[in-house]
Design an enzyme around this catalytic site. Structure first.
Site, PDB file in Angstrom:
ATOM      1  N   ASP A  43      44.210 -32.480 -49.161  1.00 17.53           N
ATOM      2  CA  ASP A  43      44.023 -33.401 -48.424  1.00 17.53           C
ATOM      3  C   ASP A  43      42.439 -33.760 -47.912  1.00 17.53           C
ATOM      4  O   ASP A  43      42.190 -34.571 -47.245  1.00 17.53           O
ATOM      5  CB  ASP A  43      44.989 -33.605 -47.135  1.00 17.53           C
ATOM      6  CG  ASP A  43      44.999 -32.436 -46.214  1.00 17.53           C
ATOM      7  OD1 ASP A  43      44.199 -31.485 -46.369  1.00 17.53           O
ATOM      8  OD2 ASP A  43      45.692 -32.568 -45.270  1.00 17.53           O
ATOM      9  N   GLU A  52      50.470 -26.626 -43.483  1.00 18.55           N
ATOM     10  CA  GLU A  52      49.644 -25.764 -42.540  1.00 18.55           C
ATOM     11  C   GLU A  52      50.313 -25.538 -41.243  1.00 18.55           C
ATOM     12  O   GLU A  52      51.037 -26.352 -40.642  1.00 18.55           O
ATOM     13  CB  GLU A  52      48.557 -26.933 -41.967  1.00 18.55           C
ATOM     14  CG  GLU A  52      47.502 -27.318 -43.116  1.00 18.55           C
ATOM     15  CD  GLU A  52      46.109 -28.245 -42.345  1.00 18.55           C
ATOM     16  OE1 GLU A  52      46.198 -28.322 -41.186  1.00 18.55           O
ATOM     17  OE2 GLU A  52      45.462 -28.489 -43.355  1.00 18.55           O
ATOM     18  N   GLU A  85      41.850 -19.942 -43.824  1.00 16.71           N
ATOM     19  CA  GLU A  85      40.846 -20.790 -43.727  1.00 16.71           C
ATOM     20  C   GLU A  85      40.104 -20.283 -42.367  1.00 16.71           C
ATOM     21  O   GLU A  85      40.630 -20.122 -41.203  1.00 16.71           O
ATOM     22  CB  GLU A  85      41.059 -22.151 -43.792  1.00 16.71           C
ATOM     23  CG  GLU A  85      39.901 -23.177 -43.598  1.00 16.71           C
ATOM     24  CD  GLU A  85      40.042 -24.596 -43.798  1.00 16.71           C
ATOM     25  OE1 GLU A  85      41.062 -24.968 -44.402  1.00 16.71           O
ATOM     26  OE2 GLU A  85      39.043 -25.264 -43.834  1.00 16.71           O
TER      27      GLU A  85
HETATM   28  O1  KIV Z   1      42.476 -29.923 -48.295  1.00 16.80           O
HETATM   29  C1  KIV Z   1      41.787 -28.635 -48.813  1.00 16.80           C
HETATM   30  O2  KIV Z   1      40.968 -29.039 -49.418  1.00 16.80           O
HETATM   31  C2  KIV Z   1      42.149 -27.514 -48.328  1.00 16.80           C
HETATM   32  C3  KIV Z   1      41.287 -26.291 -48.744  1.00 16.80           C
HETATM   33  C4  KIV Z   1      40.183 -26.648 -48.104  1.00 16.80           C
HETATM   34  C5  KIV Z   1      42.219 -25.041 -48.728  1.00 16.80           C
HETATM   35  O3  KIV Z   1      43.396 -27.620 -47.554  1.00 16.80           O
END
Ligand code: KIV
Length: 271
Positions: free
Chosen positions: A41, A110, A174
């Site tokens: 996202d 998440e 992250e």
């Molecule tokens: O949205 C994204 O690109 C991500 C990565 C940074 C892990 O979740």
């Protein structure tokens, strides 16, 4: 045949897993060496021009997933469930299914303990799930490094255990301190994929626009640039504009011509 979930999980401890984000078929076609394409996202920032990921919708993610599927040859595709799309078990399963129907092989969401029952509902419906711990861009007020204190580290280690028990096949970490990412990687039965979390994770992910030097708004410390494409694009656009203004483009190689005899007949007819 593209990579499967089993191929990815079997790489733990044997070979590092490579992941790049992808959102459109042209770029994904160029990234076919990576093991996994993550339809992140982060599209909100790098494709749609938003400040963060919080305005990204299911419709956006379905469109980016379809485009990614159209360009993919070898990689596994994991698509992000956007904010507010997995608040209830029913929404989570319905929306995960939409991403799978658009071409994803798995979904990512998440959070830790607080979303364990949601993860379980999705995995029990037969859809593979990638977890995401550490900095959680959908809900974070500030983008800060995670796992700096003992209490926070213990919480992350506990969250990794709980979401693994709920069925995730892999976990993105992250902006987690390298020491804590290493502990989670060692203790975890599933591969960890780091972004700003050090070299000991089982794999690495970068936003493709960051690693190609296309996105100039922010440059996170962890996002190594392998190219500076933004400069190359600006130079190319400058040359194009100059050549059109100076009538150097298009040249004879770029034109289509009529036969001379046909042309002279035409001229006579229209005078
Ligand atoms: O949205 C994204 O690109 C991500 C990565 C940074 C892990 O979740």
């Amino acid at each position: 045949m593209h990579k499967t979930i089993k191929n990815i999980t079997e790489m733990k401890g044997k070979e590092k897993i490579t992941v790049l984000t992808g959102y459109d078929s042209t770029m994904v076609t160029l990234c076919e060496q990576v093991d996994v394409i993550l339809v992140g996202d982060s599209a909100g920032m790098v494709m749609l021009g938003y400040e963060d990921t919080t305005l990204v919708t299911m419709d956006d993610m379905i469109r980016f997933t379809t485009a990614t599927k159209n360009g993919r040859k070898n990689s596994l595709i994991v698509s992000d469930l956007p904010i507010n799309s997995y608040q209830t078990k029913k929404d989570a399963v319905t929306n995960s299914l939409k991403l799978i129907q658009a071409g994803a092989d798995a979904v990512k969401l998440e959070g830790g303990k607080e979303i364990a029952r949601i993860i379980r509902a999705i995995t029990e419906s037969g859809i593979p799930v990638m977890g995401h711990l550490g900095l959680l861009p959908q809900t974070a007020e500030k983008y800060t490094v995670q796992g700096k204190t003992r209490e926070n580290a213990i919480q992350l280690i506990e969250d990794a255990k709980i979401i693994t028990e709920s069925g995730v096949f892999s976990i993105v970490l992250e902006m987690v301190t390298s020491q804590v990412a290493k502990i989670i990687t060692e203790k975890s039965s599933v591969p960890t994929i780091g972004i700003g979390s050090g070299k000991d994770c089982d794999g690495q992910v970068l936003v493709v626009h960051d690693m190609l030097g296309l996105f100039e708004k922010i440059k996170p410390k962890f996002a190594k640039r392998y190219l500076t494409l933004s400069e190359e694009i600006r130079n190319a656009v400058k040359s194009y504009v100059t050549e059109v203004k100076e009538e150097k483009f298009p040249s004879i190689e770029n034109e289509f011509q009529m036969d001379d005899s046909e042309y002279s007949k035409l001229r006579k007819k229209i005078v």
